[in-house]
Design a protein around this motif. Structure first.
Motif, PDB file in Angstrom:
ATOM      1  N   ARG A 116       0.722  -1.302  -0.076  1.00  0.00           N
ATOM      2  CA  ARG A 116      -0.053  -0.133   0.032  1.00  0.00           C
ATOM      3  C   ARG A 116       0.850   1.333   0.102  1.00  0.00           C
ATOM      4  O   ARG A 116       0.782   2.161  -0.832  1.00  0.00           O
ATOM      5  CB  ARG A 116      -1.020  -0.150   1.058  1.00  0.00           C
ATOM      6  CG  ARG A 116      -2.390  -0.013   0.922  1.00  0.00           C
ATOM      7  CD  ARG A 116      -3.321   0.141   1.897  1.00  0.00           C
ATOM      8  NE  ARG A 116      -3.155  -0.929   3.023  1.00  0.00           N
ATOM      9  CZ  ARG A 116      -3.010  -0.958   4.121  1.00  0.00           C
ATOM     10  NH1 ARG A 116      -3.498   0.291   4.817  1.00  0.00           N
ATOM     11  NH2 ARG A 116      -2.998  -2.003   5.072  1.00  0.00           N
ATOM     12  N   SER A 117       1.949   1.414   0.812  1.00  0.00           N
ATOM     13  CA  SER A 117       2.779   2.412   0.868  1.00  0.00           C
ATOM     14  C   SER A 117       3.431   2.458  -0.296  1.00  0.00           C
ATOM     15  O   SER A 117       3.739   3.820  -0.621  1.00  0.00           O
ATOM     16  CB  SER A 117       3.578   2.480   2.142  1.00  0.00           C
ATOM     17  OG  SER A 117       4.420   1.345   2.234  1.00  0.00           O
ATOM     18  N   SER A 118       4.049   1.725  -1.089  1.00  0.00           N
ATOM     19  CA  SER A 118       4.726   1.582  -2.308  1.00  0.00           C
ATOM     20  C   SER A 118       3.728   2.113  -3.533  1.00  0.00           C
ATOM     21  O   SER A 118       4.200   3.054  -4.254  1.00  0.00           O
ATOM     22  CB  SER A 118       5.204   0.189  -2.596  1.00  0.00           C
ATOM     23  OG  SER A 118       5.764   0.130  -3.675  1.00  0.00           O
ATOM     24  N   THR A 119       2.519   1.715  -3.217  1.00  0.00           N
ATOM     25  CA  THR A 119       1.626   2.372  -4.417  1.00  0.00           C
ATOM     26  C   THR A 119       1.381   3.663  -4.241  1.00  0.00           C
ATOM     27  O   THR A 119       1.450   4.361  -5.084  1.00  0.00           O
ATOM     28  CB  THR A 119       0.253   1.536  -4.252  1.00  0.00           C
ATOM     29  OG1 THR A 119       0.467   0.136  -4.368  1.00  0.00           O
ATOM     30  CG2 THR A 119      -0.845   2.024  -5.240  1.00  0.00           C
ATOM     31  N   PHE A 120       1.218   4.177  -2.861  1.00  0.00           N
ATOM     32  CA  PHE A 120       0.939   5.521  -2.680  1.00  0.00           C
ATOM     33  C   PHE A 120       2.264   6.384  -3.144  1.00  0.00           C
ATOM     34  O   PHE A 120       2.118   7.174  -3.764  1.00  0.00           O
ATOM     35  CB  PHE A 120       0.778   5.671  -1.071  1.00  0.00           C
ATOM     36  CG  PHE A 120       0.533   7.226  -0.673  1.00  0.00           C
ATOM     37  CD1 PHE A 120      -0.150   7.991  -1.259  1.00  0.00           C
ATOM     38  CD2 PHE A 120       1.310   7.635   0.409  1.00  0.00           C
ATOM     39  CE1 PHE A 120      -0.192   9.452  -0.799  1.00  0.00           C
ATOM     40  CE2 PHE A 120       1.024   8.916   0.879  1.00  0.00           C
ATOM     41  CZ  PHE A 120       0.326   9.895   0.182  1.00  0.00           C
ATOM     42  N   LEU A 121       3.521   5.560  -3.025  1.00  0.00           N
ATOM     43  CA  LEU A 121       4.696   6.423  -3.258  1.00  0.00           C
ATOM     44  C   LEU A 121       4.771   6.600  -4.934  1.00  0.00           C
ATOM     45  O   LEU A 121       5.016   7.741  -5.322  1.00  0.00           O
ATOM     46  CB  LEU A 121       5.906   5.609  -2.913  1.00  0.00           C
ATOM     47  CG  LEU A 121       7.384   5.995  -3.241  1.00  0.00           C
ATOM     48  CD1 LEU A 121       7.625   7.703  -2.629  1.00  0.00           C
ATOM     49  CD2 LEU A 121       8.435   5.144  -2.754  1.00  0.00           C
ATOM     50  N   ARG A 122       4.317   5.530  -5.598  1.00  0.00           N
ATOM     51  CA  ARG A 122       4.217   5.603  -6.989  1.00  0.00           C
ATOM     52  C   ARG A 122       3.352   6.571  -7.667  1.00  0.00           C
ATOM     53  O   ARG A 122       3.518   7.411  -8.513  1.00  0.00           O
ATOM     54  CB  ARG A 122       3.904   4.110  -7.760  1.00  0.00           C
ATOM     55  CG  ARG A 122       4.134   4.127  -8.957  1.00  0.00           C
ATOM     56  CD  ARG A 122       4.194   2.706  -9.370  1.00  0.00           C
ATOM     57  NE  ARG A 122       3.922   2.595 -10.932  1.00  0.00           N
ATOM     58  CZ  ARG A 122       5.114   2.757 -11.895  1.00  0.00           C
ATOM     59  NH1 ARG A 122       6.365   3.020 -11.178  1.00  0.00           N
ATOM     60  NH2 ARG A 122       4.909   2.520 -13.158  1.00  0.00           N
ATOM     61  N   ILE A 123       2.270   6.698  -6.727  1.00  0.00           N
ATOM     62  CA  ILE A 123       1.117   7.725  -7.280  1.00  0.00           C
ATOM     63  C   ILE A 123       1.623   8.988  -6.789  1.00  0.00           C
ATOM     64  O   ILE A 123       1.364  10.130  -7.870  1.00  0.00           O
ATOM     65  CB  ILE A 123      -0.388   7.599  -6.507  1.00  0.00           C
ATOM     66  CG1 ILE A 123      -0.902   6.021  -6.902  1.00  0.00           C
ATOM     67  CG2 ILE A 123      -1.097   8.494  -6.476  1.00  0.00           C
ATOM     68  CD1 ILE A 123      -1.962   5.578  -5.975  1.00  0.00           C
ATOM     69  N   ALA A 124       2.144   9.271  -5.731  1.00  0.00           N
ATOM     70  CA  ALA A 124       2.924  10.715  -5.592  1.00  0.00           C
ATOM     71  C   ALA A 124       3.905  10.872  -6.587  1.00  0.00           C
ATOM     72  O   ALA A 124       4.017  12.204  -6.812  1.00  0.00           O
ATOM     73  CB  ALA A 124       3.532  10.369  -4.162  1.00  0.00           C
ATOM     74  N   ILE A 125       4.613  10.006  -6.835  1.00  0.00           N
ATOM     75  CA  ILE A 125       5.636  10.272  -8.105  1.00  0.00           C
ATOM     76  C   ILE A 125       5.147  10.672  -9.149  1.00  0.00           C
ATOM     77  O   ILE A 125       5.396  11.669  -9.940  1.00  0.00           O
ATOM     78  CB  ILE A 125       6.815   9.459  -8.274  1.00  0.00           C
ATOM     79  CG1 ILE A 125       7.561   9.063  -6.906  1.00  0.00           C
ATOM     80  CG2 ILE A 125       7.805   9.562  -9.439  1.00  0.00           C
ATOM     81  CD1 ILE A 125       8.539   7.779  -7.015  1.00  0.00           C
TER      82      ILE A 125
END
Length: 122
Positions: free
Chosen positions: A11-20
């Motif tokens: 989940r946090s990795s997905t959030f990071l990808r979305i933020a980038i």
């Protein structure tokens, strides 16, 4: 405890990808609004609002990187990359306010390239 870390890591990795991705998109839109700045009466307003949104996206990237790092104790590298982007965004805002296009424009291109690179690496 290991199950919880495993569950939050994707989940946090997905959030990071979305933020980038959001940051990359806002930087790209800033390039478009810079062109409008030169050709239309509303370009300055659009570019000014876009600068605030881009800065917010850079702050969101830092938050996402910290959240991706903290639960699992993974690499600190994304936090450093996100912090570097926030510094570049701060310099970019200062240069824009000071009307220094000779540095502001190339820095924007560099930021876009680095953001695309960060997105490709995720």
């Amino acid at each position: 405890m290991a199950t919880q870390v495993t569950a939050t890591a994707p989940r946090s990795s997905t959030f990071l990808r979305i933020a980038i991705a959001l940051q990359t998109l806002t930087i790209f839109l800033q390039a478009i609004s810079a062109g409008l700045l030169l050709t239309s009466s509303y370009g300055e307003t659009l570019h000014s609002v876009g600068a605030r949104v881009m800065y917010g996206a850079s702050m969101l990237y830092v938050l996402a990187a910290v959240l991706a790092w903290k639960p699992g104790g993974g690499s600190l590298r994304p936090v450093w990359h996100a912090s570097g982007f926030l510094v570049l965004a701060s310099v970019q805002v200062v240069l824009g306010i000071a009307h220094v296009p000779s540095v502001h424009l190339p820095l924007g291109v560099l930021m876009f390239g680095l953001s695309v690179l960060a997105l490709a690496r995720r």
